[in-house]
Design an enzyme around this catalytic site. Structure first.
Site, PDB file in Angstrom:
ATOM      1  CB  CYS A   1      -0.563   0.036   0.914  1.00 45.13           C
ATOM      2  SG  CYS A   1      -1.884   1.360   1.175  1.00 45.13           S
TER       3      CYS A   1
ATOM      4  CB  CYS B   1      -0.635   3.207   4.140  1.00 44.63           C
ATOM      5  SG  CYS B   1      -1.340   1.725   3.567  1.00 44.63           S
ATOM      6  CG  ASP B   2       3.050   1.336   4.632  1.00 41.48           C
ATOM      7  OD1 ASP B   2       2.608   1.689   5.676  1.00 41.48           O
ATOM      8  OD2 ASP B   2       2.988  -0.189   4.132  1.00 41.48           O
TER       9      ASP B   2
END
Ligand code: NDP
Length: 310
Positions: free
Chosen positions: A135, A138-139
């Site tokens: 992701c 997200c990261d």
């Protein structure tokens, strides 16, 4: 075997399920949730969530799931961390089978989510969440000015690669063939970006790491088996998601990829069965959108029950 008929059973416990549980509990429907052995869903695998409104300093995925769970339980959501094995939606009340037990319910909300598909290359398990992610949203921000890899040849890979150029100094897209599932516009955009290098005929043989995390990978050319090494501190696997719908055994209409199709707002092809979150979402796949859909499903469910109460 109890013959108690619940008003609503919620299957799955990510942001969609917990939010549906919160709303259904506050609507006095006394919801029962089967949250799965690994309750909390995909966000249990995410370190920091920085894009969920209301957390100015960010929050870890597991902590946020705990908050959502506590909040829903405070209003009466009853949770069992068990997996649903199968369902029978052929007549009402619906039947939900859990560890050999049968539960009856007038309505069901499905929020089992989708799981990212991993490559399962050598040394991958050890590096999950330690440099290898599925992701970028997200990261990605953890890889500022670092070199990262994106694996895949579809729109997700192109989108992740383009997004990652905001942070990374270089993004290398690796794809196992030279034909692409990605749309031309997204492939062209990636190819044209000065920070992105797109490399066909490259697949991951082994992930390389040291005590600090990922250091790169050994790549293999599937045409002749030749190998080379590439350096990177981050890698994003974008080879698709698979919705968790196997336990439905085809009783609810899905698309070709297994995602549940919504018929009327959040209601599925079975009247009285609703779905929310990543299990229906082929597009946004965010915690906040899943939570929003969970709210919608609970409201739709409450209204449907009101109109269809005996
Ligand atoms: P896709 O199925 O389209 O693409 C998956 C890619 O991963 C393919 O290139 C495939 O290779 C590769 N792949 C699969 N398994 C492996 C493996 N084991 N090893 C190496 N490579 C592998 O999935 P996406 O997630 O990209 O897209 C899903 C859907 O979502 C599509 O309909 C897409 O259009 C849509 N989408 C749209 C976006 C947008 O419009 N903004 C953004 C993201 C997704 P191969 O081709 O060889 O099979």
């Amino acid at each position: 075997m109890s013959d108690e008929v619940h008003e609503v059973i919620i299957i799955g416990s990510g942001p969609a399920g917990y939010t549906a549980g919160l709303y259904a509990a506050r609507a006095m429907l006394e919801p029962l949730m089967f949250g799965g052995y690994m309750s909390g869903g995909q966000l249990m695998l995410t370190s920091d969530i920085e894009n969920f409104p209301g957390y100015p300093k960010g929050v870890s995925g597991p902590e946020m799931m705990l908050h959502l769970r506590e909040q829903a339980e405070r209003f009466g959501l009853s949770i069992q961390d068990k997996n649903v094995e199968r369902v029978d939606f052929s007549e009402r009340p619906f039947k939900v089978f859990v560890e050999g037990e049968q539960f009856l319910s007038n309505a069901v909300i499905i929020s089992t989510g989708a799981e990212a598909i991993w490559l399962d290359a050598e040394n991958e398990k050890a590096q999950k969440g330690r440099g290898i992610s599925t992701c970028a949203t997200c990261d990605g921000a953890f890889f500022r000015d670092e070199e990262v890899l994106v694996i895949g040849g579809g729109d997700s890979a192109m989108e992740e690669a383009t997004f990652l150029t905001r942070f990374a100094s270089k993004v290398t897209v690796l794809h196992r063939r030279d034909t692409w599932k990605a749309s031309k516009v997204m492939l062209d955009r990636a190819n044209a970006h000065p920070k992105i290098e797109v490399r066909p005929f490259r697949q991951i043989k082994t992930w390389l790491s040291d005590d600090n995390g990922l250091t790169g990978a050994i790549l293999e050319d599937p045409r002749d088996g030749s190998t080379e090494e590439i350096s990177a501190t981050g890698a994003f696997i974008a080879i698709g998601h698979k919705p968790i719908t196997g336990f439905l055994e085809g009783q609810v209409e899905t698309d070709d990829h297994g995602y549940i199709i919504s018929k009327e707002f959040t209601m599925t092809s079975v009247e009285g069965v609703f779905a929310a979150g990543d299990v229906v979402d082929t597009r946004y796949k965010q915690a906040i959108t899943a939570a929003g859909m969970g709210c919608q499903a609970a409201i739709d469910c409450e209204r449907w029950l009101e109109e269809n109460s005996h």
